[in-house]
Design an enzyme around this catalytic site. Sequence first.
Site, PDB file in Angstrom:
ATOM      1  N   ARG A 224      22.902  18.622  -4.077  1.00 32.28           N
ATOM      2  CA  ARG A 224      21.905  18.330  -4.908  1.00 32.28           C
ATOM      3  C   ARG A 224      21.500  18.505  -6.797  1.00 32.28           C
ATOM      4  O   ARG A 224      22.509  18.774  -7.224  1.00 32.28           O
ATOM      5  CB  ARG A 224      21.408  19.925  -3.927  1.00 32.28           C
TER       6      ARG A 224
ATOM      7  N   GLN B 165      32.806  16.028  -0.074  1.00 28.64           N
ATOM      8  CA  GLN B 165      32.363  16.626  -1.137  1.00 28.64           C
ATOM      9  C   GLN B 165      31.843  16.011  -2.702  1.00 28.64           C
ATOM     10  O   GLN B 165      33.167  15.071  -2.852  1.00 28.64           O
ATOM     11  CB  GLN B 165      33.818  17.331  -1.645  1.00 28.64           C
TER      12      GLN B 165
ATOM     13  N   ARG C 264      61.761  37.775  -2.527  1.00 30.36           N
ATOM     14  CA  ARG C 264      60.903  36.890  -3.123  1.00 30.36           C
ATOM     15  C   ARG C 264      61.901  35.794  -3.027  1.00 30.36           C
ATOM     16  O   ARG C 264      63.150  35.433  -3.035  1.00 30.36           O
ATOM     17  CB  ARG C 264      60.849  36.619  -4.958  1.00 30.36           C
TER      18      ARG C 264
ATOM     19  N   ASN D 122      26.468  15.786 -10.358  1.00 27.24           N
ATOM     20  CA  ASN D 122      26.822  14.630  -9.253  1.00 27.24           C
ATOM     21  C   ASN D 122      27.314  13.146 -10.037  1.00 27.24           C
ATOM     22  O   ASN D 122      27.431  12.160  -9.273  1.00 27.24           O
ATOM     23  CB  ASN D 122      26.086  14.518  -7.950  1.00 27.24           C
TER      24      ASN D 122
ATOM     25  N   ARG E 183      15.683  15.785   1.160  1.00 26.22           N
ATOM     26  CA  ARG E 183      16.377  16.761   2.295  1.00 26.22           C
ATOM     27  C   ARG E 183      15.195  17.596   1.801  1.00 26.22           C
ATOM     28  O   ARG E 183      14.008  17.195   0.408  1.00 26.22           O
ATOM     29  CB  ARG E 183      17.827  17.150   1.788  1.00 26.22           C
TER      30      ARG E 183
ATOM     31  N   SER F  83      20.165  28.437  -0.120  1.00 27.35           N
ATOM     32  CA  SER F  83      21.073  27.390   0.878  1.00 27.35           C
ATOM     33  C   SER F  83      22.416  26.681   1.105  1.00 27.35           C
ATOM     34  O   SER F  83      22.613  26.275   0.391  1.00 27.35           O
ATOM     35  CB  SER F  83      19.576  26.222   1.687  1.00 27.35           C
TER      36      SER F  83
ATOM     37  N   SER G 149      25.659  24.943   2.687  1.00 29.90           N
ATOM     38  CA  SER G 149      26.145  23.474   3.280  1.00 29.90           C
ATOM     39  C   SER G 149      26.107  22.707   5.195  1.00 29.90           C
ATOM     40  O   SER G 149      25.062  22.060   4.853  1.00 29.90           O
ATOM     41  CB  SER G 149      27.164  23.072   3.115  1.00 29.90           C
TER      42      SER G 149
END
Length: 431
Positions: A41, A132, A189, A51, A100, A109, A111
């Site tokens: 997007r 991704q 631990r 991106n 889209r 919105s 994914s």
Amino acid sequence: MATPRENGKRTHEDSHENISNAKRRNVKDDSRHIAALILARGGSKGIPLKNIKMLAGVPLIGWVIRAARDSDVFHSVWVSTDHDEIEKVAMAWGAKVHRRSPEVSKDSSSSLDTIKEFSSKYPGVHIICNIQATSPCLHPRHLKEALELMTEQGCDSVFSVVRRHHFRWEEVKKVDLCTKPLNLNPACRPRRQDWDGELCENGSFYFATKELIAKGLLQGGKMSYYEMHPEYSVDIDVDIDWPVAEQRVLRFGYFGKDKPEVVKLLLCNVSGCLTDGQIYISANGEDMVSINIRDQAGIDMLKKEGVKVILIEQNPMTKTLADKISQRMGCRILLDVDDKLKEVEKLMEKDGLEWKEVAYLGNDEPDVKCLNLAGLSAVPLDAPVVALNAAKYSCHCAAGRGAVREFAEHILLLKKKAKSQMEQDRIGRDT
């Protein structure tokens, strides 16, 4: 022999789902259309147009597109976007584009909403892998091995995970309340080597069948996970991650099918590469050409890193103009070169070089042999098909418009990658 955990494969059967034997078929017999879908997007809040921001010389989205395409397991690779610039970059890197709708392009919105829209628009796609865009250390083998769980073991969904050794504690909202451990006993631990840790989604990719997506699920039915090692689980969320991710991708990223070599010599055409191929004639009859300052900077960058640059000109050019270009670019120029292959081989013999140490930037049919033989080769965006098919890299810039600078950055990036690999090999030998 690798252990099952090292292979990264686990399967969890959902007892409420009846999986037919038809789904459990070998990949060779699987005729289902498998598509990779990358969501990108334009309205990123953390980093504007994240991106397509350059990461180690490649647009961020370019890293995963290249991995998806080179995996050779997808019938189609798509980018779903609402932004024109992202569309251009996606297509330049070889992906198809799904524009889209505004309904699934909002901040609210999910994914899954976008994936469902894509799935409904392309009913011929049977399996979707949501990759991704912000996972630049994804490799083709990760996708190939994960998909085998779908095609060979009949899984309905497969997703990537990474193993973490984090001790988790319950969050408390008030200071007067006490927290409590969620995954450990403080009185005992465990040491890291005595604890397998926990599997956490790293978000790198999600495979799911069309039927599962139609139900509003990315994980369901017969589920399996694919474990990725931590060095490949890189996710860029905020700007501070960028320099860290750049170092990680130089060391662990996927740079294409060709093994990077250390280039020592670049040969570059003047007409059609350094210039736009046009000759300007002045009123007094003098020839003139135009040179982009970015291309000059690219040549300077290569020379600083020890790469020798030689310019080649096949077309007639006055010695005065050639001397001006040579002086301006700070490198030698060879004039009236009819047989480029023969001339390049003479230069290689003189300097004791192999083809894998030579980079070549050409633009037309006379360059094809050199483009095929050179360890790294490229053509400008506007090169004809005959040269484009011979090159190993296609520039996104046109001739005389930054193609030389772009190829120079590509060479230096692979030079860093090769040096990094050699350093890792040295460390491996020493230890």
